[in-house]
Scaffold this active site. Structure first.
Site, PDB file in Angstrom:
ATOM      1  N   SER A 290       0.804  -1.224   0.000  1.00  0.00           N
ATOM      2  CA  SER A 290       0.000   0.000   0.000  1.00  0.00           C
ATOM      3  C   SER A 290       0.838   1.277   0.000  1.00  0.00           C
ATOM      4  CB  SER A 290      -0.936  -0.074   1.206  1.00  0.00           C
ATOM      5  OG  SER A 290      -1.832   0.990   1.215  1.00  0.00           O
TER       6      SER A 290
ATOM      7  N   ASP B 221      -3.246   6.188  -3.250  1.00  0.00           N
ATOM      8  CA  ASP B 221      -2.086   5.641  -2.536  1.00  0.00           C
ATOM      9  C   ASP B 221      -1.462   4.532  -3.407  1.00  0.00           C
ATOM     10  OD1 ASP B 221      -3.832   3.534  -2.159  1.00  0.00           O
ATOM     11  OD2 ASP B 221      -3.216   3.150  -0.102  1.00  0.00           O
TER      12      ASP B 221
ATOM     13  N   ALA C  36     -10.852   8.967   7.745  1.00  0.00           N
ATOM     14  CA  ALA C  36     -10.399  10.312   7.383  1.00  0.00           C
ATOM     15  C   ALA C  36      -9.256  10.235   6.365  1.00  0.00           C
ATOM     16  CB  ALA C  36      -9.956  11.056   8.631  1.00  0.00           C
ATOM     17  N   ASN C  37      -8.472   9.135   6.411  1.00  0.00           N
ATOM     18  CA  ASN C  37      -7.330   9.012   5.503  1.00  0.00           C
ATOM     19  C   ASN C  37      -7.721   8.684   4.065  1.00  0.00           C
ATOM     20  OD1 ASN C  37      -7.863   6.226   5.394  1.00  0.00           O
ATOM     21  ND2 ASN C  37      -6.386   5.747   6.999  1.00  0.00           N
TER      22      ASN C  37
ATOM     23  N   ARG D 187      -4.378   6.051  21.094  1.00  0.00           N
ATOM     24  CA  ARG D 187      -4.557   4.613  20.828  1.00  0.00           C
ATOM     25  C   ARG D 187      -3.227   4.021  20.361  1.00  0.00           C
ATOM     26  NH1 ARG D 187      -4.636   4.399  15.277  1.00  0.00           N
ATOM     27  NH2 ARG D 187      -5.093   2.183  15.204  1.00  0.00           N
ATOM     28  N   PRO D 188      -3.006   2.728  20.694  1.00  0.00           N
ATOM     29  CA  PRO D 188      -1.794   2.109  20.178  1.00  0.00           C
ATOM     30  C   PRO D 188      -1.970   1.866  18.684  1.00  0.00           C
ATOM     31  CG  PRO D 188      -3.100   0.503  21.423  1.00  0.00           C
ATOM     32  CD  PRO D 188      -3.832   1.814  21.498  1.00  0.00           C
ATOM     33  N   SER D 189      -0.951   2.165  17.901  1.00  0.00           N
ATOM     34  CA  SER D 189      -1.037   1.948  16.451  1.00  0.00           C
ATOM     35  C   SER D 189      -1.115   0.454  16.150  1.00  0.00           C
ATOM     36  CB  SER D 189       0.199   2.539  15.784  1.00  0.00           C
ATOM     37  OG  SER D 189       0.430   1.915  14.546  1.00  0.00           O
TER      38      SER D 189
ATOM     39  N   THR E  80      -0.077  -0.604  13.161  1.00  0.00           N
ATOM     40  CA  THR E  80       0.883  -0.842  12.071  1.00  0.00           C
ATOM     41  C   THR E  80       2.307  -0.387  12.402  1.00  0.00           C
ATOM     42  OG1 THR E  80       0.512   1.305  11.052  1.00  0.00           O
ATOM     43  CG2 THR E  80      -0.941  -0.469  10.344  1.00  0.00           C
TER      44      THR E  80
HETATM   45  C1  16G Z   1      -4.187   0.068   8.073  1.00  0.00           C
HETATM   46  C2  16G Z   1      -5.655   0.007   7.747  1.00  0.00           C
HETATM   47  C3  16G Z   1      -6.251   1.390   7.674  1.00  0.00           C
HETATM   48  C4  16G Z   1      -5.973   2.141   8.967  1.00  0.00           C
HETATM   49  C5  16G Z   1      -4.499   2.121   9.314  1.00  0.00           C
HETATM   50  C6  16G Z   1      -4.284   2.668  10.713  1.00  0.00           C
HETATM   51  C7  16G Z   1      -6.796  -1.643   6.324  1.00  0.00           C
HETATM   52  C8  16G Z   1      -6.880  -2.258   4.967  1.00  0.00           C
HETATM   53  N1  16G Z   1      -5.884  -0.667   6.465  1.00  0.00           N
HETATM   54  O1  16G Z   1      -3.471   0.669   7.041  1.00  0.00           O
HETATM   55  O2  16G Z   1      -7.618   1.257   7.475  1.00  0.00           O
HETATM   56  O3  16G Z   1      -6.402   3.470   8.873  1.00  0.00           O
HETATM   57  O4  16G Z   1      -4.026   0.788   9.280  1.00  0.00           O
HETATM   58  O5  16G Z   1      -2.957   2.567  11.076  1.00  0.00           O
HETATM   59  O6  16G Z   1      -7.505  -2.014   7.245  1.00  0.00           O
HETATM   60  P1  16G Z   1      -2.478   2.727  12.584  1.00  0.00           P
HETATM   61  O7  16G Z   1      -3.136   1.653  13.408  1.00  0.00           O
HETATM   62  O8  16G Z   1      -0.999   2.623  12.513  1.00  0.00           O
HETATM   63  O9  16G Z   1      -2.920   4.101  13.035  1.00  0.00           O
HETATM   64 ZN    ZN Z   2      -3.690   1.194   0.222  1.00  0.00          ZN
END
Ligand code: 16G
Ligand code: ZN
Length: 545
Positions: A65, A277, A372-373, A499-501, A503
């Site tokens: 992505s 993206d 929002a993203n 919130r904990p991320s 990703t």
């Molecule tokens: C991922 C999610 C996206 C979310 C982002 C938040 C899918 C396909 N993608 O990219 O929807 O906005 O994580 O990231 O579910 P964060 O937890 O690091 O804030």
């Molecule tokens: Zn994407």
């Protein structure tokens, strides 16, 4: 069994580096491409099992992505084009982390737990983005599927939402459309052309749209689609991948996070621009005003535009269908207020991550969901679609009602209901703006965003933060929420949450307030509270000003 012998042999060609553990996260596995070969092979195995279990075609998309070009990742797609279930996410992690000599044991464990009949046929659709590593990694997925005797269809370079579409087409026996790239372009372009027929006297200027392809697959696919749109949309493509690097200084994530235009785009005053993206499942719009000020039209503005348009059509068609907008805690407070107080639509809030929004949206006749993203789409329930189709056929429908129902029907065909789709969303937005005769400025003026700020705090273990109420309140560590509440009270129109991320190894902080200074100051104060109460590491957060 010969079946497993082949898996055993082939898995040696895709060995797991010892000790490496990865998690199937919010959006599948995602990390540096060099660590993913064994994961791809194993996801090929898992997709084959999932296909046997569901007696349907399953999708596997190779992409990371909006991540840097050096990363890659993989996502499984369920029969109706949805994200795979939580239980199977668990199996994905289990299989991914099995050491080389216990891979078969784990595989058999899943087969047993799910009571999978291995004599069932299996079919897996595979797609990939434009990353240099994607070709070899998707080959590893193909190897995984074939070593369990599954059938594959390799779509090659496609956007993530295109692969979701193919999977859904296949499993609905063509009811959703034809599972080919041509079928996708034809379905969407026909619906778009039908909709724009309702917009009279559009000038070439109004048909012009600047598109930032993030140097990725979206750019390639936009080029392919252009002839189908018969100049009703005149795309000026930048960051088309011919020279720049994927997602580098461009793309939807860059524009949203930096709140500025991507590199390489020549924006005239007031011109509509948008960014995809890296795998074209997100989109944001923007323009610059006569003072050179940058204005972002994010997922909240998109949800507002689309839901307002749909609500108007429902009224004109005299259809009694419930429409709701699903957001996350990141939705700007102004958008929520506008939707609830002015538009009178139901708004609900879910946890971050597409699957949560998608499931919540399924509860309504028409569920519009956007993060929002810029990731989002619209879901129409079976019952709602049936009512709309029946009204189309009813000879007693007057002209005004008929026009509205036809618009609804074309809009349904234009929207990729399987998942957020930058190309499909873009065409819906362009059609809505054209039909309503709105410019980007008119759209932006629907409501004014509250100034906001997002920050990250590094802590030793982000799991100490536990949240409730769709991530809007922290239940642990003790005292954190009380501190946030006290801080928020110091500012006007303020809101903040942490919130904990899902990703990244960080805690995310969000704050909004009546002025940018207040939002920045509140975000900083909340960051400090997180640092002090949740085990911050490294330097203490510094004020922004
Ligand atoms: C991922 C999610 C996206 C979310 C982002 C938040 C899918 C396909 N993608 O990219 O929807 O906005 O994580 O990231 O579910 P964060 O937890 O690091 O804030
Ligand atoms: Zn994407």
């Amino acid at each position: 069994m010969a079946q497993f012998e082949k898996v055993s042999q082939k898995s040696k060609v895709h060995p797991k580096p010892e000790g490496l553990t990865l998690q199937y996260g919010t959006a599948g596995f995602r990390t540096h491409a060099t660590h993913l070969d064994h994961i791809m092979f194993r996801m090929g195995l898992l997709a084959t099992l999932r296909s046997k279990k569901t007696k349907s075609t399953i999708g596997v998309m190779v992409t990371a992505s909006h991540n840097p070009e050096e990363d890659n990742g993989v996502k499984l797609i369920d029969p109706m084009g949805e994200m795979v279930t939580v239980v199977w996410e668990g199996y994905a992690t289990q299989l991914a982390n099995a050491e080389q000599d216990s891979l078969l044991k784990e595989l058999k464990d899943i087969i047993k737990k799910e009571d999978i009949d291995m004599s069932e046929p299996a079919s897996v659709y595979i797609g990939k983005d434009t990353r240099p590593s994607s070709a070899i990694l998707s080959q590893a997925v193909l190897d995984g599927v074939s070593s369990l005797g599954g059938k594959t269809h390799d779509y090659g370079l496609v956007t993530t939402p295109q692969l979701h579409y193919m999977v859904c087409c296949c499993n609905t026996n063509g009811c959703y459309g034809s599972p080919t790239i041509e079928g996708y372009y034809q379905k969407l372009s026909q619906a778009f052309l039908q909709l724009t027929q309702n917009a009279l006297n559009r000038t070439d200027d109004q048909k012009r749209l600047l598109v930032d392809g993030a140097n990725g697959i979206g750019a390639l696919k936009m080029r392919e689609m252009e002839p189908f749109l018969r100049s009703e949309l005149q795309v000026v493509l930048s960051n088309d991948g011919s020279s720049g690097k994927l997602n580098h200084m461009c793309g939807a994530d860059y524009v949203k996070v930096q709140q500025k235009a991507p590199q390489g785009m020549n924006m005239g005053v007031g011109e509509r621009c948008c960014s995809f993206d890296g795998d074209a499942d997100r989109i944001v719009y923007y323009y610059t005003d006569s003072k050179g000020c940058f204005h972002l039209l994010d997922g909240d503005k998109i949800a507002t535009l689309i839901s307002t348009y749909l609500k108007e059509l429902l009224t004109q068609a005299e259809l009694n269908l419930q429409i709701a907008v699903v957001q996350t805690a990141y939705a700007n407070g102004s958008s929520t207020r506008y939707l609830e107080d002015v538009m009178k639509v139901t708004v609900c809030c879910t946890k971050t991550g597409v699957k949560h929004l998608h499931h919540a949206a399924q509860e309504f006749d028409i569920g519009v969901y956007f993060e929002a993203n810029g990731h989002g789409t619209v879901l129409f329930s079976k019952a709602a679609q049936k009512q709309i189709q029946e009204l189309m056929k009813d000879p007693n429908t007057n002209d005004e009602r008929k026009r509205a129902v036809k618009l609804l029907e074309s809009t349904i065909n234009l929207i990729n209901q399987t998942v957020g789709d930058a190309i499909s969303d873009m065409l819906v937005i362009e059609a809505v703006l054209a039909i309503r005769g709105m410019s980007a400025q008119d759209w932006d003026a629907i409501y004014t965003d509250l100034p906001n700020r997002q920050l990250k705090v590094t802590v030793s273990d982000r799991r100490v933060i536990d949240t409730t109420d769709a991530e809007r309140r922290a239940v642990s560590p003790e005292g954190l929420q009380d501190t946030i509440d006290t801080l928020v009270k110091k500012y006007k129109s303020a809101r903040s949450f942490v919130r904990p991320s899902g990703t990244e190894d960080v805690v995310r902080v969000y704050a909004e307030a009546d002025t940018q200074e207040s939002a920045d100051s509140l975000a900083h104060e909340v960051s400090l509270a997180v640092y002090r109460l949740a085990g911050g590491i490294g330097d203490e957060p510094k004020p922004l000003h």
